[in-house]
Design an enzyme around this catalytic site. Structure first.
Site, PDB file in Angstrom:
ATOM      1  N   GLU A  94      18.546 -14.606  24.014  1.00 20.45           N
ATOM      2  CA  GLU A  94      17.508 -15.246  23.205  1.00 20.45           C
ATOM      3  C   GLU A  94      17.373 -14.550  21.860  1.00 20.45           C
ATOM      4  OE1 GLU A  94      14.724 -17.006  26.785  1.00 20.45           O
ATOM      5  OE2 GLU A  94      14.242 -15.013  26.053  1.00 20.45           O
ATOM      6  N   CYS A 107      14.761 -11.849  14.925  1.00 20.58           N
ATOM      7  CA  CYS A 107      14.806 -10.813  15.953  1.00 20.58           C
ATOM      8  C   CYS A 107      15.988 -11.169  16.859  1.00 20.58           C
ATOM      9  CB  CYS A 107      13.489 -10.812  16.722  1.00 20.58           C
ATOM     10  SG  CYS A 107      13.479  -9.716  18.135  1.00 20.58           S
ATOM     11  N   CYS A 114      19.821  -5.823  29.818  1.00 20.10           N
ATOM     12  CA  CYS A 114      19.648  -4.499  29.215  1.00 20.10           C
ATOM     13  C   CYS A 114      19.988  -3.439  30.238  1.00 20.10           C
ATOM     14  CB  CYS A 114      18.213  -4.317  28.735  1.00 20.10           C
ATOM     15  SG  CYS A 114      17.971  -2.815  27.736  1.00 20.10           S
ATOM     16  N   CYS A 118      12.944   0.115  31.109  1.00 22.68           N
ATOM     17  CA  CYS A 118      11.543   0.229  30.704  1.00 22.68           C
ATOM     18  C   CYS A 118      10.698  -0.662  31.613  1.00 22.68           C
ATOM     19  CB  CYS A 118      11.374  -0.192  29.250  1.00 22.68           C
ATOM     20  SG  CYS A 118      12.444   0.726  28.142  1.00 22.68           S
ATOM     21  N   CYS A 121       8.921  -4.016  30.300  1.00 21.95           N
ATOM     22  CA  CYS A 121       9.701  -4.999  29.538  1.00 21.95           C
ATOM     23  C   CYS A 121      10.408  -5.990  30.454  1.00 21.95           C
ATOM     24  CB  CYS A 121      10.729  -4.282  28.667  1.00 21.95           C
ATOM     25  SG  CYS A 121      11.756  -5.415  27.707  1.00 21.95           S
ATOM     26  N   GLY A 165      18.328  -6.141  24.980  1.00 24.65           N
ATOM     27  CA  GLY A 165      19.357  -5.105  24.960  1.00 24.65           C
ATOM     28  C   GLY A 165      18.999  -3.879  24.161  1.00 24.65           C
ATOM     29  N   GLU A 166      19.809  -2.844  24.342  1.00 27.81           N
ATOM     30  CA  GLU A 166      19.628  -1.590  23.618  1.00 27.81           C
ATOM     31  C   GLU A 166      20.780  -1.477  22.615  1.00 27.81           C
ATOM     32  OE1 GLU A 166      17.539   0.966  23.042  1.00 27.81           O
ATOM     33  OE2 GLU A 166      19.187   1.697  21.823  1.00 27.81           O
ATOM     34  N   SER A 197      16.259  -1.105  16.305  1.00 28.36           N
ATOM     35  CA  SER A 197      15.237  -0.486  17.147  1.00 28.36           C
ATOM     36  C   SER A 197      15.876   0.066  18.415  1.00 28.36           C
ATOM     37  CB  SER A 197      14.179  -1.530  17.515  1.00 28.36           C
ATOM     38  OG  SER A 197      13.232  -0.982  18.402  1.00 28.36           O
ATOM     39  N   SER A 220      11.279   3.168  19.847  1.00 32.77           N
ATOM     40  CA  SER A 220      10.219   2.763  20.772  1.00 32.77           C
ATOM     41  C   SER A 220       9.745   3.998  21.510  1.00 32.77           C
ATOM     42  CB  SER A 220      10.758   1.722  21.754  1.00 32.77           C
ATOM     43  OG  SER A 220      11.253   0.616  21.026  1.00 32.77           O
ATOM     44  N   HIS A 222       6.198   5.063  22.543  1.00 31.94           N
ATOM     45  CA  HIS A 222       5.215   4.748  23.592  1.00 31.94           C
ATOM     46  C   HIS A 222       4.530   5.958  24.222  1.00 31.94           C
ATOM     47  CE1 HIS A 222       6.420   0.690  23.045  1.00 31.94           C
ATOM     48  NE2 HIS A 222       7.581   0.796  23.639  1.00 31.94           N
ATOM     49  N   CYS A 339       7.475  -9.582  21.835  1.00 29.83           N
ATOM     50  CA  CYS A 339       8.163  -8.349  22.253  1.00 29.83           C
ATOM     51  C   CYS A 339       8.108  -8.192  23.762  1.00 29.83           C
ATOM     52  CB  CYS A 339       7.465  -7.113  21.687  1.00 29.83           C
ATOM     53  SG  CYS A 339       7.620  -6.872  19.948  1.00 29.83           S
TER      54      CYS A 339
HETATM   55  N1  SAH Z   1      15.949  -1.610  23.309  1.00 29.06           N
HETATM   56  C1  SAH Z   1      15.381  -1.579  21.994  1.00 29.06           C
HETATM   57  C2  SAH Z   1      15.076  -2.937  21.391  1.00 29.06           C
HETATM   58  C3  SAH Z   1      14.369  -3.988  22.261  1.00 29.06           C
HETATM   59  S1  SAH Z   1      12.664  -3.861  22.618  1.00 29.06           S
HETATM   60  C4  SAH Z   1      14.165  -0.709  21.981  1.00 29.06           C
HETATM   61  O1  SAH Z   1      13.750  -0.265  23.033  1.00 29.06           O
HETATM   62  O2  SAH Z   1      13.646  -0.428  20.914  1.00 29.06           O
HETATM   63  C5  SAH Z   1      11.718  -4.243  21.215  1.00 29.06           C
HETATM   64  C6  SAH Z   1      10.330  -3.612  21.267  1.00 29.06           C
HETATM   65  O3  SAH Z   1       9.444  -4.288  22.180  1.00 29.06           O
HETATM   66  C7  SAH Z   1      10.373  -2.179  21.756  1.00 29.06           C
HETATM   67  O4  SAH Z   1       9.575  -1.382  20.940  1.00 29.06           O
HETATM   68  C8  SAH Z   1       9.791  -2.284  23.159  1.00 29.06           C
HETATM   69  O5  SAH Z   1       9.301  -1.076  23.592  1.00 29.06           O
HETATM   70  C9  SAH Z   1       8.743  -3.345  22.965  1.00 29.06           C
HETATM   71  N2  SAH Z   1       8.295  -3.961  24.210  1.00 29.06           N
HETATM   72  C10 SAH Z   1       8.973  -4.120  25.354  1.00 29.06           C
HETATM   73  N3  SAH Z   1       8.227  -4.765  26.272  1.00 29.06           N
HETATM   74  C11 SAH Z   1       7.049  -5.036  25.674  1.00 29.06           C
HETATM   75  C12 SAH Z   1       5.867  -5.719  26.091  1.00 29.06           C
HETATM   76  N4  SAH Z   1       5.772  -6.251  27.301  1.00 29.06           N
HETATM   77  N5  SAH Z   1       4.847  -5.819  25.207  1.00 29.06           N
HETATM   78  C13 SAH Z   1       4.947  -5.312  23.961  1.00 29.06           C
HETATM   79  N6  SAH Z   1       6.041  -4.671  23.503  1.00 29.06           N
HETATM   80  C14 SAH Z   1       7.086  -4.528  24.354  1.00 29.06           C
END
Ligand code: SAH
Length: 346
Positions: A94, A107, A114, A118, A121, A165-166, A197, A220, A222, A339
């Site tokens: 997507e 985006c 992935c 996390c 996610c 994905g990462e 990211s 990311s 957190h 996100c």
């Molecule tokens: N793998 C990469 C890029 C994808 S995630 C990374 O981790 O940065 C894009 C962003 O969305 C990241 O900052 C991730 O932590 C955040 N994210 C993931 N799940 C989320 C959620 N349920 N609500 C809000 N942000 C989220």
């Protein structure tokens, strides 16, 4: 069905020129075809009108153009668009178009599923099926650029690698895609308008610094406390915060490019005073800004967005120390485009 012919867009311009020389044609033919493939985004050999019929047949016999197909396009009430993108082997990723009054941001995804885990996610539930090829990443950008022109009367202005994905686990292909996006033969976009990211893979962050990349980096984060971060992002066990810090210092030393930390505040997870203090300390290592992202619930409520007052405390603590902090509202929630919500639901 998978074709045995080679994907022509896996070839460099040089390789394409060589192919023509070896076929008894001129090297220059390679440039022409390359331009059709990349600048003009041709989906078929047939459409290459200034190429002779015999040459088009030669290409047809040897290659395929594995173009992506936008299978489904959903539009949110806030103008956000989500594309379900079908790849040549049938898998789906997507990508999202996010409009603001002054910009259109794409985006894009870098992997099918992935490899990270996390817990907050939705994409992590899909597991990693494979890396995307450079042209599959590039095509997502082109599709969104077209939609931006069509629905918002302006070209795409920014790109974030925040889809599925990462990106640093598919580094080589991401770099090749960005080369194409920024080159004049591709979209000619400035690398300053591209943000990659990552969840934080220290070794690759250092490699990017050595490669002198010119796009921006977001991490990311957190949590700036190892136990807390490992609890929500289990791979942190292998890439602890001290390694991340060291890699980010190296990055800044080489690139002089400020880092963005993405951060969600959850109830009962990272909404304590000590969580804030740990973040303040982490922010002091390298020039940075913090994006506080609104949490997008993905399931049963194990994770909940922290109270407004907890978020206010983060903001005032960061601001009083002179750090830049932005609060990022979710976009496209009604179509699962926000996100962390990309999970091929439909
Ligand atoms: N793998 C990469 C890029 C994808 S995630 C990374 O981790 O940065 C894009 C962003 O969305 C990241 O900052 C991730 O932590 C955040 N994210 C993931 N799940 C989320 C959620 N349920 N609500 C809000 N942000 C989220």
């Amino acid at each position: 069905m998978k074709s045995k012919k080679k994907d022509i867009r896996a070839l460099t311009k040089e390789q394409l020129r060589k192919f023509f020389v070896e076929s008894g044609d001129k090297a220059f033919r390679g440039n022409q075809v390359y331009e059709w493939l990349w600048s003009k985004g041709a989906h078929s050999f047939e459409s290459m009108t200034n190429i002779s019929k015999a040459t088009r047949q030669l290409l047809e016999d040897n290659f395929v153009i594995n173009h992506i197909r936008v299978d489904q396009m959903q539009r949110s009430t806030d103008g956000t668009i989500k594309n379900a993108v079908r790849l040549h082997d049938g898998l789906v990723v997507e990508s999202v178009l996010i409009p603001t009054p002054t910009r259109t941001t794409a985006c894009v995804s870098s992997q099918v599923g992935c490899s990270l885990d996390c817990r907050f996610c939705a994409t992590s539930r899909l597991k990693r099926m494979r890396n995307l090829n450079p042209d599959e990443i590039y095509d997502q950008v082109v599709a969104i650029d077209n939609e931006s022109r069509l629905y918002h009367n302006r070209p795409l202005s920014n790109i974030v690698f925040m889809g599925m994905g990462e990106p640093l686990m598919n580094y080589n292909n991401v770099i090749k895609a960005i080369d194409k996006i920024t080159s004049l033969e591709g979209l000619g976009m400035s690398p300053k308008r591209i943000t990659v990211s990552t969840s934080g893979v220290p070794k690759i962050i250092k490699k990017m610094a050595d490669d002198e990349v010119r796009f921006k980096l977001a991490v990311s984060l957190h949590s700036a406390i190892d136990e807390v971060r490992t609890g929500i992002m289990p791979f942190n066990e292998n890439f602890p915060l001290t390694d991340l810090k060291e890699a980010l210092e190296y990055w800044y030393e080489k690139t002089r490019s400020r880092i963005t930390y993405e951060y969600v505040v959850w109830k009962g997870i990272n909404d304590r005073k000590e969580d804030i203090n740990a973040l303040l300390k982490f922010c002091s290592y390298v020039p940075c800004k913090v994006n506080l992202i609104e949490y997008n619930p993905i399931d049963d409520g194990e994770f909940q967005q922290a109270s407004d007052s907890a978020i206010e405390q983060y903001i005032s603590a960061l601001e009083s120390r002179g750090f830049v902090v932005n609060v990022r509202r979710s976009r496209g929630k009604d179509i699962d485009a926000a996100c962390g919500q990309l999970a091929n639901k439909s």
